[in-house]
Design an enzyme around this catalytic site. Structure first.
Site, PDB file in Angstrom:
ATOM      1  N   LYS A 165       0.851  -1.212   0.000  1.00  0.00           N
ATOM      2  CA  LYS A 165       0.000   0.000   0.000  1.00  0.00           C
ATOM      3  C   LYS A 165       0.876   1.247   0.000  1.00  0.00           C
ATOM      4  O   LYS A 165       0.635   2.181  -0.762  1.00  0.00           O
ATOM      5  CB  LYS A 165      -0.890   0.003   1.234  1.00  0.00           C
ATOM      6  CG  LYS A 165      -1.508   1.358   1.558  1.00  0.00           C
ATOM      7  CD  LYS A 165      -2.395   1.347   2.775  1.00  0.00           C
ATOM      8  CE  LYS A 165      -1.686   1.559   4.058  1.00  0.00           C
ATOM      9  NZ  LYS A 165      -1.383   2.945   4.411  1.00  0.00           N
ATOM     10  N   ASN A 166       1.913   1.251   0.834  1.00  0.00           N
ATOM     11  CA  ASN A 166       2.694   2.487   1.030  1.00  0.00           C
ATOM     12  C   ASN A 166       3.690   2.755  -0.086  1.00  0.00           C
ATOM     13  O   ASN A 166       4.341   3.787  -0.097  1.00  0.00           O
ATOM     14  CB  ASN A 166       3.376   2.472   2.400  1.00  0.00           C
ATOM     15  CG  ASN A 166       2.341   2.570   3.515  1.00  0.00           C
ATOM     16  OD1 ASN A 166       1.168   2.858   3.259  1.00  0.00           O
ATOM     17  ND2 ASN A 166       2.756   2.291   4.735  1.00  0.00           N
ATOM     18  N   CYS A 191      -4.371  12.639  12.465  1.00  0.00           N
ATOM     19  CA  CYS A 191      -5.174  11.409  12.548  1.00  0.00           C
ATOM     20  C   CYS A 191      -4.963  10.838  13.943  1.00  0.00           C
ATOM     21  O   CYS A 191      -4.242  11.399  14.764  1.00  0.00           O
ATOM     22  CB  CYS A 191      -4.735  10.428  11.460  1.00  0.00           C
ATOM     23  SG  CYS A 191      -3.094   9.813  11.731  1.00  0.00           S
ATOM     24  N   ARG A 247       0.713  14.544  12.380  1.00  0.00           N
ATOM     25  CA  ARG A 247       1.040  14.343  10.961  1.00  0.00           C
ATOM     26  C   ARG A 247       1.371  15.666  10.247  1.00  0.00           C
ATOM     27  O   ARG A 247       0.725  16.051   9.276  1.00  0.00           O
ATOM     28  CB  ARG A 247      -0.054  13.586  10.229  1.00  0.00           C
ATOM     29  CG  ARG A 247      -0.594  12.364  10.930  1.00  0.00           C
ATOM     30  CD  ARG A 247       0.442  11.290  11.199  1.00  0.00           C
ATOM     31  NE  ARG A 247       0.958  10.661  10.014  1.00  0.00           N
ATOM     32  CZ  ARG A 247       0.366   9.620   9.404  1.00  0.00           C
ATOM     33  NH1 ARG A 247      -0.754   9.148   9.870  1.00  0.00           N
ATOM     34  NH2 ARG A 247       0.912   9.085   8.324  1.00  0.00           N
ATOM     35  N   ASP A 250       4.849   0.507  11.853  1.00  0.00           N
ATOM     36  CA  ASP A 250       3.613  -0.120  11.367  1.00  0.00           C
ATOM     37  C   ASP A 250       3.459  -1.566  11.821  1.00  0.00           C
ATOM     38  O   ASP A 250       2.431  -2.184  11.547  1.00  0.00           O
ATOM     39  CB  ASP A 250       3.557  -0.072   9.828  1.00  0.00           C
ATOM     40  CG  ASP A 250       3.428   1.349   9.327  1.00  0.00           C
ATOM     41  OD1 ASP A 250       3.648   1.571   8.128  1.00  0.00           O
ATOM     42  OD2 ASP A 250       3.146   2.244  10.150  1.00  0.00           O
ATOM     43  N   ARG A 310      -8.636  -0.474   4.666  1.00  0.00           N
ATOM     44  CA  ARG A 310      -7.790   0.539   4.028  1.00  0.00           C
ATOM     45  C   ARG A 310      -6.444  -0.055   3.628  1.00  0.00           C
ATOM     46  O   ARG A 310      -5.838   0.372   2.654  1.00  0.00           O
ATOM     47  CB  ARG A 310      -7.536   1.696   5.016  1.00  0.00           C
ATOM     48  CG  ARG A 310      -8.716   2.582   5.288  1.00  0.00           C
ATOM     49  CD  ARG A 310      -8.279   3.775   6.111  1.00  0.00           C
ATOM     50  NE  ARG A 310      -7.025   4.274   5.576  1.00  0.00           N
ATOM     51  CZ  ARG A 310      -6.033   4.761   6.332  1.00  0.00           C
ATOM     52  NH1 ARG A 310      -6.168   4.811   7.632  1.00  0.00           N
ATOM     53  NH2 ARG A 310      -4.917   5.202   5.785  1.00  0.00           N
TER      54      ARG A 310
HETATM   55  C1  EPZ Z   1       4.352   6.769   5.947  1.00  0.00           C
HETATM   56  O1  EPZ Z   1       3.635   7.856   6.497  1.00  0.00           O
HETATM   57  C2  EPZ Z   1       3.383   5.597   5.945  1.00  0.00           C
HETATM   58  N1  EPZ Z   1       2.193   5.917   5.159  1.00  0.00           N
HETATM   59  C3  EPZ Z   1       2.962   5.255   7.387  1.00  0.00           C
HETATM   60  O2  EPZ Z   1       2.160   4.078   7.325  1.00  0.00           O
HETATM   61  C4  EPZ Z   1       4.214   4.952   8.191  1.00  0.00           C
HETATM   62  O3  EPZ Z   1       3.848   4.678   9.533  1.00  0.00           O
HETATM   63  C5  EPZ Z   1       5.163   6.154   8.142  1.00  0.00           C
HETATM   64  O4  EPZ Z   1       5.488   6.448   6.763  1.00  0.00           O
HETATM   65  C6  EPZ Z   1       6.460   5.896   8.896  1.00  0.00           C
HETATM   66  O5  EPZ Z   1       7.100   4.775   8.368  1.00  0.00           O
HETATM   67  C7  EPZ Z   1       2.281   5.908   3.804  1.00  0.00           C
HETATM   68  O6  EPZ Z   1       3.329   5.699   3.227  1.00  0.00           O
HETATM   69  C8  EPZ Z   1       1.007   6.181   3.057  1.00  0.00           C
HETATM   70  P1  EPZ Z   1       6.509  10.165   7.936  1.00  0.00           P
HETATM   71  P2  EPZ Z   1       4.283   9.349   6.421  1.00  0.00           P
HETATM   72  O7  EPZ Z   1       6.408  11.439   7.187  1.00  0.00           O
HETATM   73  O8  EPZ Z   1       5.184   9.464   5.255  1.00  0.00           O
HETATM   74  C9  EPZ Z   1       7.098  13.395  11.333  1.00  0.00           C
HETATM   75  C10 EPZ Z   1       0.299   2.739   7.738  1.00  0.00           C
HETATM   76  O9  EPZ Z   1      -0.168   2.255   8.784  1.00  0.00           O
HETATM   77  N2  EPZ Z   1       6.999  14.356  10.241  1.00  0.00           N
HETATM   78  O10 EPZ Z   1       7.653   9.248   7.640  1.00  0.00           O
HETATM   79  O11 EPZ Z   1       3.178  10.313   6.576  1.00  0.00           O
HETATM   80  C11 EPZ Z   1       5.769  12.696  11.578  1.00  0.00           C
HETATM   81  O12 EPZ Z   1       4.977  13.477  12.469  1.00  0.00           O
HETATM   82  C12 EPZ Z   1       0.780   4.175   7.745  1.00  0.00           C
HETATM   83  O13 EPZ Z   1       0.427   2.128   6.655  1.00  0.00           O
HETATM   84  C13 EPZ Z   1       7.287  15.698  10.509  1.00  0.00           C
HETATM   85  O14 EPZ Z   1       7.611  16.061  11.642  1.00  0.00           O
HETATM   86  O15 EPZ Z   1       5.156   9.348   7.765  1.00  0.00           O
HETATM   87  C14 EPZ Z   1       6.200  11.392  12.208  1.00  0.00           C
HETATM   88  O16 EPZ Z   1       6.455  11.604  13.577  1.00  0.00           O
HETATM   89  C15 EPZ Z   1       0.611   4.848   9.089  1.00  0.00           C
HETATM   90  N3  EPZ Z   1       7.187  16.595   9.494  1.00  0.00           N
HETATM   91  C16 EPZ Z   1       7.537  11.083  11.506  1.00  0.00           C
HETATM   92  O17 EPZ Z   1       7.975  12.328  10.955  1.00  0.00           O
HETATM   93  C17 EPZ Z   1       6.843  16.227   8.213  1.00  0.00           C
HETATM   94  O18 EPZ Z   1       6.796  17.094   7.321  1.00  0.00           O
HETATM   95  C18 EPZ Z   1       7.437  10.054  10.389  1.00  0.00           C
HETATM   96  O19 EPZ Z   1       6.444  10.499   9.503  1.00  0.00           O
HETATM   97  C19 EPZ Z   1       6.556  14.863   7.963  1.00  0.00           C
HETATM   98  C20 EPZ Z   1       6.652  13.947   8.989  1.00  0.00           C
END
Ligand code: EPZ
Length: 420
Positions: free
Chosen positions: A22-23, A115, A120, A306, A398
């Site tokens: 999915k990701n 969420c 996020r 995850d 989802r």
């Molecule tokens: C991706 O989300 C995945 N979703 C998530 O999977 C996964 O948990 C996550 O990466 C971490 O591996 C998809 O790919 C669709 P991040 P993403 O930006 O990219 C902080 C699932 O269950 N952050 O890597 O949105 C954020 O708050 C989902 O399949 C900032 O601070 O996650 C978090 O603490 C859930 N500023 C950390 O970084 C930003 O601009 C990691 O977030 C962006 C993120």
């Protein structure tokens, strides 16, 4: 809202085929916006998030045809504005911003909001766009990025919890058509980011270093259409492996990439789970006895956030104390209260959950809250004595393709109760 009715206590046996990730598929579908030629994406899982991304692409003007696990996208002419109703339902849709900016030099997307697992934020995404010369404007819930011409440049994407997966994907997608060379420092190293990079390279992009912390992109004039097979879903594979261990069964996981699962396999083996490999198949069974294990979630190649909830479910069955620390998201313990309804003994102490494992779980009605928390409740229900009803399984739909069907094929007594 549908729910799952589970009669626990049946060891899982047999083979399960892992679906596409999915990701990976969500940002890859977004990447098709970068060319006016047709693209074909294969091994696409049948998920509500994927169907929703298809709707977003159509709304933006692309032609989308879903044919089984193959998605055809032709973004001949597109618009650069995605409104709140579209984006709010799926945070992951923020990954359309990079390709829209890359193709049109302008993108206006509703701020995705938070969420259940955390705020996020998208500050790192916007930092990437600014590093390419885009001006950012936030107004009445929308964020607009625009530039006369995107110009490649250096950027650092390290945040409070390491890098950003979709932020790195967005940065790459905005940079592939920019003028000059872009260097992303502290890029996310997840396999899904590598898969996006490989699709972009198939479209004619010049990208080096994906999968490592420094990614270099040399802008090109245009990208052409491409075909791509999405990598298997390592999180789904980990979920089924843990389900086999919890039910004291033995399953063969087909089509998974063990090289994407080193941290998970390491922790499972530490917890007393036996993981063998036969060709590209992974054979998973519980060893003589489960043992406690301490887990901290980290960016890849560390233990994936995850899989945190599913690992916690396993630790409730491992006699002794296990400490699970969540370092990626600020509130990803929604499953704890529901697992305690099944008889688990878990105390939350700040970013850690202290699991006193070993007491058998007993079935009860529980509420799904987010995708991976729901998966943890399902596999706990499979191991619990008696009946467990997991409500609001739309969360599961989802991110898991036909989870009930796949589990039934492994012998689980699980059925979907459709509520009108
Ligand atoms: C991706 O989300 C995945 N979703 C998530 O999977 C996964 O948990 C996550 O990466 C971490 O591996 C998809 O790919 C669709 P991040 P993403 O930006 O990219 C902080 C699932 O269950 N952050 O890597 O949105 C954020 O708050 C989902 O399949 C900032 O601070 O996650 C978090 O603490 C859930 N500023 C950390 O970084 C930003 O601009 C990691 O977030 C962006 C993120």
């Amino acid at each position: 809202m549908d729910s799952f009715l589970i009669k626990g206590g049946v060891p899982l046996h047999g083979e399960v085929e892992i679906s596409g990730a999915k990701n990976a598929v969500l940002p890859i579908m977004a990447a098709t916006l970068l060319t006016n030629e047709p693209c074909v994406i294969r091994r696409v899982p049948n998920l509500s998030d994927v169907r929703f991304m298809a709707q977003i692409l159509e709304w933006l003007g692309a032609k989308v045809k879903v044919d089984g696990d193959t998605v055809h996208v032709h973004a001949k002419k597109i618009k650069g504005h995605a409104d709140y109703d579209l984006v709010r339902k799926m945070r992951g849709s923020i990954c359309i911003m990079g390709p829209l900016l890359g193709r049109l030099n302008k993108a206006t997307v509703s701020l995705p909001g938070g969420c259940v697992i955390g705020a996020r934020p998208i500050n790192l995404h916007l930092k990437a766009f600014e590093a390419l010369g885009a001006k950012i404007r936030i107004e009445s819930g929308y964020v607009e990025a625009s530039a006369k011409r995107l110009v490649g440049g250096p950027m650092f994407l390290g945040g409070r919890a390491g890098s950003t997966v979709l932020g790195t994907a967005n940065a790459m997608m905005a940079a592939v058509l920019a003028n000059g060379v872009t260097t992303i420092e502290s890029a996310a190293c997840e396999p899904e980011v590598v898969d996006v990079a490989n699709f972009l390279i198939a479209m004619g992009a010049k990208i080096q270093g994906a999968g490592g912390p420094t990614v270099t992109i040399t802008g090109v004039k245009a990208l052409h259409g491409a075909e791509h097979n999405v990598i298997p879903d390592r999180i789904e594979a980990a979920t089924f492996a843990i389900a086999a261990a919890m039910t004291n069964g033995q399953i063969t996981i087909k089509g998974a990439r063990a090289d994407h699962l080193h941290a998970v396999i390491d922790k499972l083996q530490e917890a007393g789970v036996v993981v063998d490999h036969r060709g590209s198949d992974m054979i998973v069974r519980r060893g003589t006895k489960l043992k406690p294990s301490d887990v901290t979630t980290l960016p890849y190649p560390g233990f994936p956030t995850d899989v945190q909830a599913q690992m916690m479910a396993l630790m409730t069955m491992s006699p002794g104390i296990s400490i699970i620390t969540e370092r990626i998201f600020e509130s990803r313990f929604m499953h704890v209260s529901e697992l305690t309804r099944l008889g688990a003994d878990i105390q939350i102490e700040g970013p850690s959950a202290i699991v006193k494992g070993g007491k058998p779980l007993s079935g009860a009605p529980v509420m799904a809250s987010d995708l991976r928390a729901s998966a943890a409740l399902v596999i706990a229900g499979l191991a619990a004595k008696g009946t467990t009803q997991v409500n609001r399984v739309y969360h599961l739909d989802r991110g898991y393709e036909q989870m009930d069907v796949k589990l039934r094929k492994l012998g689980a007594r699980i059925q979907r109760i459709e509520e009108s």
